[in-house]
Enzyme design. Structure first.
Site, PDB file in Angstrom:
ATOM      1  N   ASP A  30      36.767   6.971  14.215  1.00  0.00           N
ATOM      2  CA  ASP A  30      36.578   5.833  13.334  1.00  0.00           C
ATOM      3  C   ASP A  30      37.717   4.746  13.080  1.00  0.00           C
ATOM      4  O   ASP A  30      38.769   5.168  13.413  1.00  0.00           O
ATOM      5  CB  ASP A  30      36.132   6.280  11.742  1.00  0.00           C
ATOM      6  CG  ASP A  30      35.242   5.444  11.069  1.00  0.00           C
ATOM      7  OD1 ASP A  30      34.146   5.988  10.777  1.00  0.00           O
ATOM      8  OD2 ASP A  30      35.620   4.217  10.504  1.00  0.00           O
ATOM      9  N   ARG A 154      17.925  14.304   6.561  1.00  0.00           N
ATOM     10  CA  ARG A 154      17.846  14.061   5.426  1.00  0.00           C
ATOM     11  C   ARG A 154      19.366  14.504   4.542  1.00  0.00           C
ATOM     12  O   ARG A 154      19.857  15.333   5.052  1.00  0.00           O
ATOM     13  CB  ARG A 154      16.747  14.984   4.715  1.00  0.00           C
ATOM     14  CG  ARG A 154      15.363  14.613   4.852  1.00  0.00           C
ATOM     15  CD  ARG A 154      14.333  15.705   4.751  1.00  0.00           C
ATOM     16  NE  ARG A 154      14.695  16.876   5.409  1.00  0.00           N
ATOM     17  CZ  ARG A 154      14.355  18.032   5.267  1.00  0.00           C
ATOM     18  NH1 ARG A 154      13.413  18.063   4.006  1.00  0.00           N
ATOM     19  NH2 ARG A 154      14.638  19.284   5.741  1.00  0.00           N
ATOM     20  N   GLU A 155      19.759  13.783   3.807  1.00  0.00           N
ATOM     21  CA  GLU A 155      20.818  13.993   3.034  1.00  0.00           C
ATOM     22  C   GLU A 155      20.408  15.452   2.180  1.00  0.00           C
ATOM     23  O   GLU A 155      19.313  15.420   1.572  1.00  0.00           O
ATOM     24  CB  GLU A 155      21.136  12.686   1.964  1.00  0.00           C
ATOM     25  CG  GLU A 155      21.886  11.672   2.642  1.00  0.00           C
ATOM     26  CD  GLU A 155      22.299  10.587   1.708  1.00  0.00           C
ATOM     27  OE1 GLU A 155      22.475  10.704   0.846  1.00  0.00           O
ATOM     28  OE2 GLU A 155      22.242   9.512   2.311  1.00  0.00           O
ATOM     29  N   LYS A 204      10.953   6.551  15.333  1.00  0.00           N
ATOM     30  CA  LYS A 204      11.965   6.591  14.037  1.00  0.00           C
ATOM     31  C   LYS A 204      11.196   5.757  13.026  1.00  0.00           C
ATOM     32  O   LYS A 204      11.313   6.279  11.684  1.00  0.00           O
ATOM     33  CB  LYS A 204      13.308   6.255  14.414  1.00  0.00           C
ATOM     34  CG  LYS A 204      14.305   6.174  13.363  1.00  0.00           C
ATOM     35  CD  LYS A 204      14.661   7.167  12.684  1.00  0.00           C
ATOM     36  CE  LYS A 204      15.635   6.788  11.388  1.00  0.00           C
ATOM     37  NZ  LYS A 204      16.376   8.039  10.571  1.00  0.00           N
ATOM     38  N   ALA A 252       4.851  12.120  -7.151  1.00  0.00           N
ATOM     39  CA  ALA A 252       4.949  10.663  -7.944  1.00  0.00           C
ATOM     40  C   ALA A 252       5.910  10.678  -8.807  1.00  0.00           C
ATOM     41  O   ALA A 252       6.811  11.822  -9.167  1.00  0.00           O
ATOM     42  CB  ALA A 252       3.850  10.608  -8.758  1.00  0.00           C
ATOM     43  N   GLY A 253       7.025   9.535  -8.851  1.00  0.00           N
ATOM     44  CA  GLY A 253       7.953   9.469  -9.361  1.00  0.00           C
ATOM     45  C   GLY A 253       8.513   7.837  -9.758  1.00  0.00           C
ATOM     46  O   GLY A 253       7.552   7.143  -9.896  1.00  0.00           O
ATOM     47  N   CYS A 260      18.019   5.122   3.588  1.00  0.00           N
ATOM     48  CA  CYS A 260      17.377   4.859   4.784  1.00  0.00           C
ATOM     49  C   CYS A 260      15.932   4.254   4.573  1.00  0.00           C
ATOM     50  O   CYS A 260      15.617   3.315   5.341  1.00  0.00           O
ATOM     51  CB  CYS A 260      16.796   6.534   5.603  1.00  0.00           C
ATOM     52  SG  CYS A 260      18.314   7.106   6.399  1.00  0.00           S
ATOM     53  N   ARG A 328      22.816   4.594  -3.241  1.00  0.00           N
ATOM     54  CA  ARG A 328      22.124   3.663  -2.317  1.00  0.00           C
ATOM     55  C   ARG A 328      20.795   3.452  -2.885  1.00  0.00           C
ATOM     56  O   ARG A 328      20.135   4.438  -2.658  1.00  0.00           O
ATOM     57  CB  ARG A 328      22.535   3.569  -1.123  1.00  0.00           C
ATOM     58  CG  ARG A 328      24.048   3.288  -0.702  1.00  0.00           C
ATOM     59  CD  ARG A 328      24.289   3.533   0.853  1.00  0.00           C
ATOM     60  NE  ARG A 328      24.409   4.929   1.156  1.00  0.00           N
ATOM     61  CZ  ARG A 328      24.588   5.443   2.435  1.00  0.00           C
ATOM     62  NH1 ARG A 328      24.804   4.479   3.394  1.00  0.00           N
ATOM     63  NH2 ARG A 328      24.842   6.649   2.865  1.00  0.00           N
TER      64      ARG A 328
HETATM   65  C1  UDX Z   1      15.012  10.295   4.763  1.00  0.00           C
HETATM   66  C2  UDX Z   1      14.252  10.809   5.976  1.00  0.00           C
HETATM   67  O1  UDX Z   1      13.357  11.920   5.037  1.00  0.00           O
HETATM   68  C3  UDX Z   1      15.217  11.266   6.979  1.00  0.00           C
HETATM   69  O2  UDX Z   1      14.084  11.753   7.962  1.00  0.00           O
HETATM   70  C4  UDX Z   1      15.835   9.902   7.534  1.00  0.00           C
HETATM   71  O3  UDX Z   1      16.395  10.399   8.826  1.00  0.00           O
HETATM   72  C5  UDX Z   1      16.562   9.452   6.430  1.00  0.00           C
HETATM   73  O4  UDX Z   1      15.850   9.142   5.420  1.00  0.00           O
HETATM   74  P1  UDX Z   1      16.913  10.866   2.883  1.00  0.00           P
HETATM   75  O5  UDX Z   1      16.930   9.376   2.596  1.00  0.00           O
HETATM   76  O6  UDX Z   1      18.036  11.799   3.039  1.00  0.00           O
HETATM   77  O7  UDX Z   1      16.072  11.155   4.192  1.00  0.00           O
HETATM   78  O8  UDX Z   1      15.688  11.547   1.713  1.00  0.00           O
HETATM   79  P2  UDX Z   1      14.367  12.005   1.471  1.00  0.00           P
HETATM   80  O9  UDX Z   1      14.389  13.387   1.193  1.00  0.00           O
HETATM   81  O10 UDX Z   1      13.403  11.646   2.620  1.00  0.00           O
HETATM   82  O11 UDX Z   1      13.743  11.218   0.222  1.00  0.00           O
HETATM   83  C6  UDX Z   1      13.905  10.055   0.102  1.00  0.00           C
HETATM   84  C7  UDX Z   1      13.371   9.216  -1.506  1.00  0.00           C
HETATM   85  O12 UDX Z   1      12.008   9.598  -1.777  1.00  0.00           O
HETATM   86  C8  UDX Z   1      14.199  10.106  -2.592  1.00  0.00           C
HETATM   87  O13 UDX Z   1      14.636   8.787  -3.375  1.00  0.00           O
HETATM   88  C9  UDX Z   1      13.199  10.939  -2.970  1.00  0.00           C
HETATM   89  O14 UDX Z   1      13.413  11.275  -4.453  1.00  0.00           O
HETATM   90  C10 UDX Z   1      11.752  10.251  -2.833  1.00  0.00           C
HETATM   91  N1  UDX Z   1      10.819  11.000  -2.715  1.00  0.00           N
HETATM   92  C11 UDX Z   1      10.925  11.963  -1.917  1.00  0.00           C
HETATM   93  C12 UDX Z   1       9.709  10.869  -3.922  1.00  0.00           C
HETATM   94  O15 UDX Z   1       9.805  10.160  -4.691  1.00  0.00           O
HETATM   95  N2  UDX Z   1       8.610  11.559  -3.742  1.00  0.00           N
HETATM   96  C13 UDX Z   1       8.364  12.653  -2.621  1.00  0.00           C
HETATM   97  O16 UDX Z   1       7.492  13.326  -2.578  1.00  0.00           O
HETATM   98  C14 UDX Z   1       9.449  12.721  -1.567  1.00  0.00           C
END
Ligand code: UDX
Length: 431
Positions: A30, A154-155, A204, A252-253, A260, A328
């Site tokens: 880096d 996923r994070e 992707k 839902a939320g 991402c 983010r």
């Molecule tokens: C995502 C993808 O899942 C992963 O494969 C990719 O490589 C990067 O982006 P991440 O950003 O870590 O991963 O989070 P993820 O668990 O997918 O959740 C994304 C968002 O969706 C969060 O804000 C979560 O709260 C929201 N979410 C998820 C919902 O609102 N409802 C759901 O049912 C699921």
């Protein structure tokens, strides 16, 4: 043989530790000196449960190291993973500055035949530009291959996702290069797809856009259910039992956030526009997501008029999802801004995430404990479903709260027992 990972963000660090775990020594590069120093001291610049211990183990075992000198890093390696950031430009396109810089360094310093693997999320066709950027800096011709290998981490579960993925996707025009990369993943047992670079990239983007659309689908449906007096959680449950639909990503939320989904959806829409095509479903999914936190707040205000105006509001959870400190594109930030515009006094709690300074400057307080955040609040809003919030003893909290209204932005709390305890409870179209 060791591999080089360029870029020590989420993807880079996870990739380096994953290879170290697979028995392939990894070097992380880096240009940020502070990050390199931190990593070499065994600390992660990101939060990922369990990962720091592995970092410490691998540093001690010399199966991982981090350096800041690009020349040494590139000259010592024949396999290089590009994991640098590709943030969004203002028009939604992916910013490729870091990819270009890394490619030019590779061209300048490579000494022998090299395999360059793009893990960063980049638009269709960027592999060709990477080849051009590398070649443009070569002083003598040395063979190299550029292959696409998108990540699906996923994070919060990045390392588990890397070591036990649902699939490994490799996009390569060279069978030999694909086989070379496959051999690095030999210990991972999962479907492995070898396809063209363009198709690998589209897999992707399409995966992320589909999941984002699934969330926006249920969020938009929740608005209708709201009007009809139907609990959206029951609909998600009923739909999810159909294996063709599946229960995941149907909660839902207040909307999706993170580094991402919003970025990749925008980049895909930008790609479509640039090729004079329209992805109207995905356009709409993005719009639903942009408006979802505002819609939810308005819906709560419709049932409880003036609840937030000049009120003291406790906000539980601000990260874009639990088990990360990442803010983010977090929908909580929209909620906080909206509440501030209603002159609410905000008391925030998050087990891990630090409130941005500009919110502090606006008088928003971050409290260390849930109890402190709830103290004197007229209303409570849950923005992130951290597990600790499931264990709140709402009976014990009752006397310390000023008002007994709970708004659940993730439909995560037990609304029925809150109501039994004398609270007013409002979720996302849960009645
Ligand atoms: C995502 C993808 O899942 C992963 O494969 C990719 O490589 C990067 O982006 P991440 O950003 O870590 O991963 O989070 P993820 O668990 O997918 O959740 C994304 C968002 O969706 C969060 O804000 C979560 O709260 C929201 N979410 C998820 C919902 O609102 N409802 C759901 O049912 C699921």
């Amino acid at each position: 043989m060791s591999i080089l990972v360029m870029g020590t963000g989420y993807v880079g660090i996870t990739t380096a530790i994953m290879f170290a775990e697979l028995g392939i020594p990894a070097t992380g590069f880096d240009s940020n000196a502070a990050k390199i120093a931190l990593l070499n001291q065994g600390h992660l610049p990101i939060y990922e449960q369990g990962m720091e211990q592995l970092l410490v183990q691998h540093l001690a075992g010399r199966t991982i190291r981090f350096i800041q000198d690009e020349q040494t890093a590139i000259q010592e390696h024949k396999v290089i993973f590009l994991c640098v950031g590709t943030p969004s430009n203002s028009d939604g396109s992916a910013n490729l500055n870091a990819i270009k810089q890394a490619s030019e360094w590779i061209g300048k310093y490579m000494r022998e035949e090299t395999l360059v693997v793009i893990k960063s999320t980049v638009p269709v066709g960027v592999d060709e530009r990477v080849s051009e950027w590398i070649a443009s800096k070569q002083t003598k011709p040395i063979n190299f291959d550029v292959v696409m290998n998108p990540e699906f981490l996923r994070e919060g579960s990045a390392l588990a996702d890397a070591l036990a993925p649902d699939r490994i996707v490799i996009g390569s025009d060279s069978e030999e290069a694909a086989q070379r990369l496959l051999s690095l993943y030999a210990k991972i047992d999962c479907p492995k797809i070898v396809t063209t670079p363009k198709a690998a990239v589209m897999i992707k983007y399409a995966s992320n856009a589909f999941l984002a659309t699934k969330i926006s689908f249920i969020n938009e449906l929740s608005r209708l259910c709201d009007g009809l007096g139907i609990d959206i959680a029951e609909i998600s449950f009923g739909m999810g039992l159909d294996p063709r639909i599946g229960a995941k990503f149907l909660r839902a939320g207040i909307g999706y956030g993170g580094s991402c989904f919003p970025k990749d959806v925008d980049a895909l829409l930008h790609t479509a526009k640039a090729s004079r095509s329209r992805l109207t479903i995905i356009e709409h999914a993005a719009k639903v997501n942009r408006t979802q936190p505002l819609y939810v707040l308005d819906a709560w205000e419709r049932v409880m008029p003036s609840t937030f105006k000049k009120a003291t509001v406790a906000v539980l959870g601000i990260s874009f999802k639990p088990h990360t400190d990442d803010l983010r594109e977090a929908p909580s930030l929209v909620i906080l801004s909206e509440l501030l515009s209603r002159q609410a006094k905000l008391r925030v709690h998050d087990p891990l995430t630090v409130l941005p300074v500009h919110f502090r400057a606006l008088g928003v307080q971050q409290l260390d404990s849930i109890e402190e955040a709830l103290m004197g609040a007229d209303a409570v809003i849950l923005c992130t479903e951290w597990p600790e919030y499931f264990d709140i003893d709402w009976f014990v909290m009752k006397p310390i709260l000023n008002g007994h209204i709970v708004f659940d932005g993730r439909n995560a709390l037990d609304g029925k027992s809150l109501i039994r305890l004398g609270y007013e409870y409002y979720g996302i179209s849960s009645h």
